[in-house]
Design a protein around this motif. Structure first.
Motif, PDB file in Angstrom:
ATOM      1  N   ALA A  18       0.834  -1.206   0.000  1.00  0.00           N
ATOM      2  CA  ALA A  18       0.000   0.000   0.000  1.00  0.00           C
ATOM      3  C   ALA A  18       0.865   1.252   0.000  1.00  0.00           C
ATOM      4  O   ALA A  18       0.557   2.233  -0.687  1.00  0.00           O
ATOM      5  CB  ALA A  18      -0.925  -0.015   1.215  1.00  0.00           C
ATOM      6  N   LEU A  19       1.952   1.233   0.765  1.00  0.00           N
ATOM      7  CA  LEU A  19       2.864   2.375   0.790  1.00  0.00           C
ATOM      8  C   LEU A  19       3.521   2.571  -0.573  1.00  0.00           C
ATOM      9  O   LEU A  19       3.646   3.698  -1.067  1.00  0.00           O
ATOM     10  CB  LEU A  19       3.934   2.164   1.866  1.00  0.00           C
ATOM     11  CG  LEU A  19       3.454   2.187   3.321  1.00  0.00           C
ATOM     12  CD1 LEU A  19       4.574   1.750   4.257  1.00  0.00           C
ATOM     13  CD2 LEU A  19       2.963   3.585   3.700  1.00  0.00           C
ATOM     14  N   LEU A  20       3.945   1.467  -1.188  1.00  0.00           N
ATOM     15  CA  LEU A  20       4.565   1.554  -2.509  1.00  0.00           C
ATOM     16  C   LEU A  20       3.600   2.142  -3.530  1.00  0.00           C
ATOM     17  O   LEU A  20       3.985   2.947  -4.381  1.00  0.00           O
ATOM     18  CB  LEU A  20       5.031   0.166  -2.957  1.00  0.00           C
ATOM     19  CG  LEU A  20       6.171  -0.464  -2.149  1.00  0.00           C
ATOM     20  CD1 LEU A  20       6.333  -1.927  -2.529  1.00  0.00           C
ATOM     21  CD2 LEU A  20       7.475   0.292  -2.366  1.00  0.00           C
ATOM     22  N   THR A  21       2.340   1.756  -3.434  1.00  0.00           N
ATOM     23  CA  THR A  21       1.325   2.264  -4.355  1.00  0.00           C
ATOM     24  C   THR A  21       1.179   3.773  -4.226  1.00  0.00           C
ATOM     25  O   THR A  21       0.909   4.469  -5.210  1.00  0.00           O
ATOM     26  CB  THR A  21      -0.028   1.576  -4.087  1.00  0.00           C
ATOM     27  OG1 THR A  21       0.111   0.179  -4.298  1.00  0.00           O
ATOM     28  CG2 THR A  21      -1.109   2.119  -5.008  1.00  0.00           C
ATOM     29  N   ARG A  22       1.393   4.287  -3.018  1.00  0.00           N
ATOM     30  CA  ARG A  22       1.277   5.735  -2.786  1.00  0.00           C
ATOM     31  C   ARG A  22       2.560   6.479  -3.131  1.00  0.00           C
ATOM     32  O   ARG A  22       2.657   7.686  -2.914  1.00  0.00           O
ATOM     33  CB  ARG A  22       0.887   5.997  -1.333  1.00  0.00           C
ATOM     34  CG  ARG A  22      -0.483   5.454  -0.955  1.00  0.00           C
ATOM     35  CD  ARG A  22      -1.044   6.163   0.273  1.00  0.00           C
ATOM     36  NE  ARG A  22      -0.256   5.940   1.471  1.00  0.00           N
ATOM     37  CZ  ARG A  22      -0.480   4.949   2.343  1.00  0.00           C
ATOM     38  NH1 ARG A  22      -1.473   4.082   2.102  1.00  0.00           N
ATOM     39  NH2 ARG A  22       0.256   4.816   3.411  1.00  0.00           N
ATOM     40  N   GLY A  23       3.579   5.749  -3.621  1.00  0.00           N
ATOM     41  CA  GLY A  23       4.807   6.402  -4.041  1.00  0.00           C
ATOM     42  C   GLY A  23       5.884   6.491  -2.995  1.00  0.00           C
ATOM     43  O   GLY A  23       6.918   7.144  -3.209  1.00  0.00           O
ATOM     44  N   VAL A  24       5.702   5.824  -1.841  1.00  0.00           N
ATOM     45  CA  VAL A  24       6.738   5.826  -0.799  1.00  0.00           C
ATOM     46  C   VAL A  24       7.943   5.041  -1.309  1.00  0.00           C
ATOM     47  O   VAL A  24       7.786   3.947  -1.845  1.00  0.00           O
ATOM     48  CB  VAL A  24       6.187   5.193   0.498  1.00  0.00           C
ATOM     49  CG1 VAL A  24       7.284   5.051   1.548  1.00  0.00           C
ATOM     50  CG2 VAL A  24       5.028   6.027   1.043  1.00  0.00           C
ATOM     51  N   PRO A  25       9.164   5.566  -1.175  1.00  0.00           N
ATOM     52  CA  PRO A  25      10.350   4.844  -1.636  1.00  0.00           C
ATOM     53  C   PRO A  25      10.460   3.459  -1.014  1.00  0.00           C
ATOM     54  O   PRO A  25      10.007   3.225   0.122  1.00  0.00           O
ATOM     55  CB  PRO A  25      11.506   5.742  -1.204  1.00  0.00           C
ATOM     56  CG  PRO A  25      10.907   7.114  -1.115  1.00  0.00           C
ATOM     57  CD  PRO A  25       9.505   6.901  -0.646  1.00  0.00           C
ATOM     58  N   VAL A  26      11.066   2.527  -1.744  1.00  0.00           N
ATOM     59  CA  VAL A  26      11.164   1.140  -1.282  1.00  0.00           C
ATOM     60  C   VAL A  26      11.858   1.064   0.070  1.00  0.00           C
ATOM     61  O   VAL A  26      11.399   0.350   0.983  1.00  0.00           O
ATOM     62  CB  VAL A  26      11.905   0.274  -2.327  1.00  0.00           C
ATOM     63  CG1 VAL A  26      12.063  -1.154  -1.802  1.00  0.00           C
ATOM     64  CG2 VAL A  26      11.156   0.273  -3.654  1.00  0.00           C
ATOM     65  N   VAL A  85       6.655  -9.716  -8.789  1.00  0.00           N
ATOM     66  CA  VAL A  85       7.544  -8.656  -9.268  1.00  0.00           C
ATOM     67  C   VAL A  85       8.213  -8.014  -8.065  1.00  0.00           C
ATOM     68  O   VAL A  85       7.756  -8.165  -6.922  1.00  0.00           O
ATOM     69  CB  VAL A  85       6.797  -7.577 -10.085  1.00  0.00           C
ATOM     70  CG1 VAL A  85       6.165  -8.171 -11.341  1.00  0.00           C
ATOM     71  CG2 VAL A  85       5.734  -6.870  -9.239  1.00  0.00           C
ATOM     72  N   SER A  86       9.284  -7.283  -8.304  1.00  0.00           N
ATOM     73  CA  SER A  86      10.003  -6.618  -7.219  1.00  0.00           C
ATOM     74  C   SER A  86       9.200  -5.429  -6.695  1.00  0.00           C
ATOM     75  O   SER A  86       8.298  -4.926  -7.379  1.00  0.00           O
ATOM     76  CB  SER A  86      11.360  -6.125  -7.717  1.00  0.00           C
ATOM     77  OG  SER A  86      11.192  -5.031  -8.616  1.00  0.00           O
ATOM     78  N   PRO A  87       9.518  -4.940  -5.486  1.00  0.00           N
ATOM     79  CA  PRO A  87       8.820  -3.747  -4.978  1.00  0.00           C
ATOM     80  C   PRO A  87       8.922  -2.555  -5.918  1.00  0.00           C
ATOM     81  O   PRO A  87       7.943  -1.833  -6.114  1.00  0.00           O
ATOM     82  CB  PRO A  87       9.527  -3.470  -3.648  1.00  0.00           C
ATOM     83  CG  PRO A  87      10.044  -4.792  -3.205  1.00  0.00           C
ATOM     84  CD  PRO A  87      10.444  -5.494  -4.470  1.00  0.00           C
ATOM     85  N   LYS A  88      10.086  -2.330  -6.512  1.00  0.00           N
ATOM     86  CA  LYS A  88      10.248  -1.191  -7.410  1.00  0.00           C
ATOM     87  C   LYS A  88       9.378  -1.357  -8.655  1.00  0.00           C
ATOM     88  O   LYS A  88       8.726  -0.399  -9.095  1.00  0.00           O
ATOM     89  CB  LYS A  88      11.724  -1.054  -7.820  1.00  0.00           C
ATOM     90  CG  LYS A  88      12.005   0.186  -8.654  1.00  0.00           C
ATOM     91  CD  LYS A  88      11.716   1.459  -7.864  1.00  0.00           C
ATOM     92  CE  LYS A  88      12.075   2.706  -8.656  1.00  0.00           C
ATOM     93  NZ  LYS A  88      11.718   3.938  -7.910  1.00  0.00           N
TER      94      LYS A  88
END
Length: 271
Positions: free
Chosen positions: A162-170, A194-197
């Motif tokens: 969810a954080l990644l979806t909001r653009g928070v760095p890995v 797939v990877s987090p990035k």
């Protein structure tokens, strides 16, 4: 767009009944996203392959695809009718009993993921209204969810995604959930394939695709505005990502999918 039963809402993001006529035979682009795609054609089997890889082509009365970073080429004879579902990554566990990572990059049929649902296309074909077809589909999905134990992905992985979806760095997402970046990478890859990035790139691209589609349907499209609203550094950045994921530039995609729409708001940037 059909309503999703509340009991299916965590697993099924949307259900669309489609009936589309084209000017003639062609290829529709199935765009990469953070959702899994489940399609049930009605009038003719669905012929789909990964763009640029004709050897991956499958033909059948159902299509289930995991997360992918290459566009799907969906071949049609000038008319398409059926049901298309977008599933959350958790929906793979709920419906098929496996993490979405087990299906990543694959084009599968219902018989591959759940033999008990292999006759669903035939059941849908026997109905003569969208309401009846949607009722059959809903019953089948509810039955599939009820006969499996509740899915148990790690909650911290769900939070990190969810954080990644909001653009928070890995790295920041890993710190937030108490994992090293390497550990989070392993867990996210196992869960979604797939990877987090890459997952983060897909999430941003999904937002851009939704904005581009909405603008095209409204008859007014500025690629530069879509890039800015979607969090890209500039139009050139969006163009590079679009080409990587869709196999063509944003304006070429608009020309192919919405031939009467013209992109506005600046010159198209290319990679």
């Amino acid at each position: 767009m059909a309503a999703v039963h509340p009991a299916l809402a965590p697993w099924v993001r949307s259900i669309v009944a489609y009936d589309v006529a084209f000017a003639g035979p062609g290829v529709h682009i199935g765009m990469p996203s953070t959702d899994l795609t489940f399609v049930l054609p009605l009038d003719e089997p669905l012929a789909v392959s990964w763009d640029g890889d004709p050897g991956s082509r499958t033909v059948g009365w159902s299509s289930v695809s995991g997360l992918h970073t290459t566009a799907a080429a969906i071949h049609h004879g000038g008319h398409q009718r059926g049901l298309q579902l977008s599933l959350t990554t958790a929906g793979a566990r709920a419906l098929w009993g496996v993490p979405a990572g087990a299906m990543a990059g694959q084009l599968l049929g219902l018989a591959d993921v759940d033999p008990r649902l292999a006759d669903l296309p035939e059941r849908l074909a026997h109905e003569d209204s969208w309401e009846a077809r949607l009722a059959v589909l809903e019953h089948a999905l509810l039955d599939a969810v009820r006969r499996r134990p509740p899915p148990q992905p790690r909650p911290e992985v769900g939070r990190a995604m969810a954080l990644l979806t909001r653009g928070v760095p890995v790295a920041a997402a890993a710190d937030d959930v108490g994992y090293s970046r390497r550990r989070l990478t392993t867990l996210v890859h196992d869960e979604v394939g797939v990877s987090p990035k890459t997952y983060q790139r897909l999430a941003r691209f999904s937002g851009a695709h939704a904005r581009m589609r909405a603008a095209a349907l409204a008859g007014e499209l500025s690629v530069a505005r879509v890039a800015a609203d979607s969090g890209y550094a500039d139009q050139a950045h969006l163009a590079r990502e679009w080409t990587d994921f869709a196999g063509c530039s944003p304006t070429e995609w608009v020309r192919r999918e919405f031939p009467i729409v013209q992109a506005t708001g600046g010159q198209e940037a290319t990679a």
